[in-house]
Motif scaffolding. Structure first.
Motif, PDB file in Angstrom:
ATOM      1  N   ASN A   1       0.889  -1.065  -0.019  1.00 57.64           N
ATOM      2  CA  ASN A   1       0.016   0.077   0.013  1.00 57.64           C
ATOM      3  C   ASN A   1       0.654   1.316   0.127  1.00 57.64           C
ATOM      4  N   ASP A   2       0.317   2.215  -0.672  1.00 55.82           N
ATOM      5  CA  ASP A   2       0.760   3.822  -0.734  1.00 55.82           C
ATOM      6  C   ASP A   2       2.235   3.533  -1.254  1.00 55.82           C
ATOM      7  N   PHE A   3       2.407   2.833  -2.235  1.00 59.29           N
ATOM      8  CA  PHE A   3       3.873   2.785  -2.817  1.00 59.29           C
ATOM      9  C   PHE A   3       4.717   2.300  -2.079  1.00 59.29           C
ATOM     10  N   SER A   4       4.422   1.434  -1.146  1.00 61.54           N
ATOM     11  CA  SER A   4       5.170   0.763  -0.227  1.00 61.54           C
ATOM     12  C   SER A   4       5.429   1.374   1.070  1.00 61.54           C
ATOM     13  N   ARG A   5       4.804   2.443   1.401  1.00 61.84           N
ATOM     14  CA  ARG A   5       4.985   3.092   2.857  1.00 61.84           C
ATOM     15  C   ARG A   5       4.843   1.939   3.825  1.00 61.84           C
ATOM     16  N   GLY A   6       3.690   1.038   3.374  1.00 59.01           N
ATOM     17  CA  GLY A   6       3.331   0.001   4.280  1.00 59.01           C
ATOM     18  C   GLY A   6       4.292  -1.350   4.227  1.00 59.01           C
ATOM     19  N   GLY A   7       5.270  -1.198   3.316  1.00 55.02           N
ATOM     20  CA  GLY A   7       6.228  -2.163   3.336  1.00 55.02           C
ATOM     21  C   GLY A   7       6.211  -3.072   1.906  1.00 55.02           C
ATOM     22  N   PHE A   8       7.135  -3.738   1.609  1.00 61.12           N
ATOM     23  CA  PHE A   8       7.378  -4.700   0.626  1.00 61.12           C
ATOM     24  C   PHE A   8       7.195  -6.085   0.838  1.00 61.12           C
ATOM     25  N   GLY A   9       7.066  -7.178   0.131  1.00 57.09           N
ATOM     26  CA  GLY A   9       7.163  -8.525   0.418  1.00 57.09           C
ATOM     27  C   GLY A   9       7.185  -9.498  -0.636  1.00 57.09           C
ATOM     28  N   TYR A  10       6.746 -10.667  -0.703  1.00 56.14           N
ATOM     29  CA  TYR A  10       6.848 -11.574  -1.878  1.00 56.14           C
ATOM     30  C   TYR A  10       5.697 -12.847  -1.803  1.00 56.14           C
ATOM     31  N   ALA A  11       5.498 -13.273  -2.721  1.00 59.00           N
ATOM     32  CA  ALA A  11       4.741 -14.623  -2.682  1.00 59.00           C
ATOM     33  C   ALA A  11       5.576 -15.758  -3.278  1.00 59.00           C
ATOM     34  N   GLU A  12       5.466 -16.866  -2.774  1.00 58.37           N
ATOM     35  CA  GLU A  12       6.432 -17.975  -3.184  1.00 58.37           C
ATOM     36  C   GLU A  12       5.356 -18.849  -4.067  1.00 58.37           C
ATOM     37  N   LEU A  13       5.766 -19.168  -5.606  1.00 52.51           N
ATOM     38  CA  LEU A  13       5.184 -20.124  -6.449  1.00 52.51           C
ATOM     39  C   LEU A  13       5.079 -21.261  -6.131  1.00 52.51           C
ATOM     40  N   ALA A  14       3.957 -21.960  -6.278  1.00 47.11           N
ATOM     41  CA  ALA A  14       3.750 -23.413  -6.030  1.00 47.11           C
ATOM     42  C   ALA A  14       3.715 -23.962  -7.502  1.00 47.11           C
ATOM     43  N   SER A  15       2.794 -23.319  -8.450  1.00 50.86           N
ATOM     44  CA  SER A  15       2.812 -23.924  -9.591  1.00 50.86           C
ATOM     45  C   SER A  15       2.319 -22.858 -10.489  1.00 50.86           C
TER      46      SER A  15
END
Length: 304
Positions: free
Chosen positions: A289-303
């Motif tokens: 949110n808010d161009f990453s003022r709320g942070g950044f993260g990731y998702a791990e792909l299963a398939s």
């Protein structure tokens, strides 16, 4: 696509003068058992520099280190990047690491211009120097105000590139915002690009920008992740596939990575996607949110 996990990595803690807030455009580089994620951190004066966060390759939620100083700062007065820089993508080219970045220049008649620069590392991403003070993706007729954000992938001894370009502004609410689409080209060395590419993806109804595309070759297909800007400012990520790298089909629904429920760090933005394959795991890094003022993260792909 199916995702195993979806987690926030970091919210900037304001402990570094150059990094007051945000973590724009996370760009991962695999370094053994570590992933170094280059991000654009914004200082109190609103100017961005590029630093990094090191995370464990087998668990990106585990932070191993944060750069105390930026690896790339704004350019000299009068340069195309004299009002800030943030990463576009990072890749290995031969023995070097190429960090493509977006440079901001404040203008009088329009709000700003953005063009693409290149910084090079000879020590595995520890330090960088500008390949040139000029843009490697400069103004041409296909992108008079915005042209850059490239991502490259090796192909037959050359580098296939995707990037965004545009020449117009639109009022979104009471504010002018840039418009741009996605183009492709071929570069012999990753430092010199043709003055014009081929249009790959254009905005659809209800969109005012497709930007910062990331290209990868995986499981027999070219795959592209990119930013989708919409008037409601609930910016999202898009996805497209191609067999030859030139003719692309959007499959945004297949990405299956929408906004999280209200109150989450990524409930309003899932933006600046960047994919990496470590050999044993596949991740998509993105901002919230808010161009990453709320942070950044990731998702791990299963398939896929």
């Amino acid at each position: 696509m199916e995702w195993k996990v979806r987690r926030k990595i970091l919210t900037p803690d304001r402990e570094r003068p150059w990094w007051e807030h945000s973590a724009l455009a996370p760009s991962p580089l695999l370094r053994g058992e570590t992933i170094r994620i280059y991000v654009g951190g914004i200082a109190a004066d609103g100017v961005s520099s590029i630093g990094y966060v090191d995370v464990a390759a087998n668990d990106p939620s585990r932070i191993l280190g944060i750069s105390q100083e930026p690896v790339l700062v704004k350019g000299r007065p009068g340069m195309f990047d004299d009002n800030g820089v943030f990463p576009a993508s990072v890749t290995r080219v031969g023995s070097q690491v190429f960090l493509y970045y977006t440079g901001f220049e404040i203008c009088e008649k329009i709000r700003y211009r953005m063009f693409g620069g290149l910084a090079v590392s000879d020590d595995d991403g520890e330090t960088f120097h500008r390949a040139t003070e000029a843009p490697v993706m400069d103004r041409t007729d296909e992108g008079l105000f915005f042209r850059g954000g490239p991502s490259v992938e090796p192909e037959d001894g050359r580098l296939r590139a995707v990037y965004s370009a545009g020449s117009a502004w639109e009022f979104i609410g009471d504010r002018l915002r840039p418009t741009y689409d996605i183009y492709g080209s071929i570069s012999a060395d990753g430092a010199v690009f043709p003055p014009a590419g081929r249009p790959l993806l254009a905005r659809q109804a209800g969109e005012h920008g497709l930007g910062r595309p990331q290209i990868v070759r995986a499981d027999g297909l070219w795959r592209m992740f990119f930013c989708v800007r919409t008037p409601d400012l609930r910016y999202a990520s898009g996805y497209a596939v191609s067999e030859d790298g030139w003719d692309w089909t959007r499959r945004d629904d297949a990405l299956n990575l929408g906004h999280s429920p209200a109150g989450s760090w990524d409930s309003e933005m899932v933006y600046f996607p960047n994919f990496i394959d470590t050999g044993s795991r596949r991740y998509l890094f993105y901002i919230g949110n808010d161009f990453s003022r709320g942070g950044f993260g990731y998702a791990e792909l299963a398939s896929w």
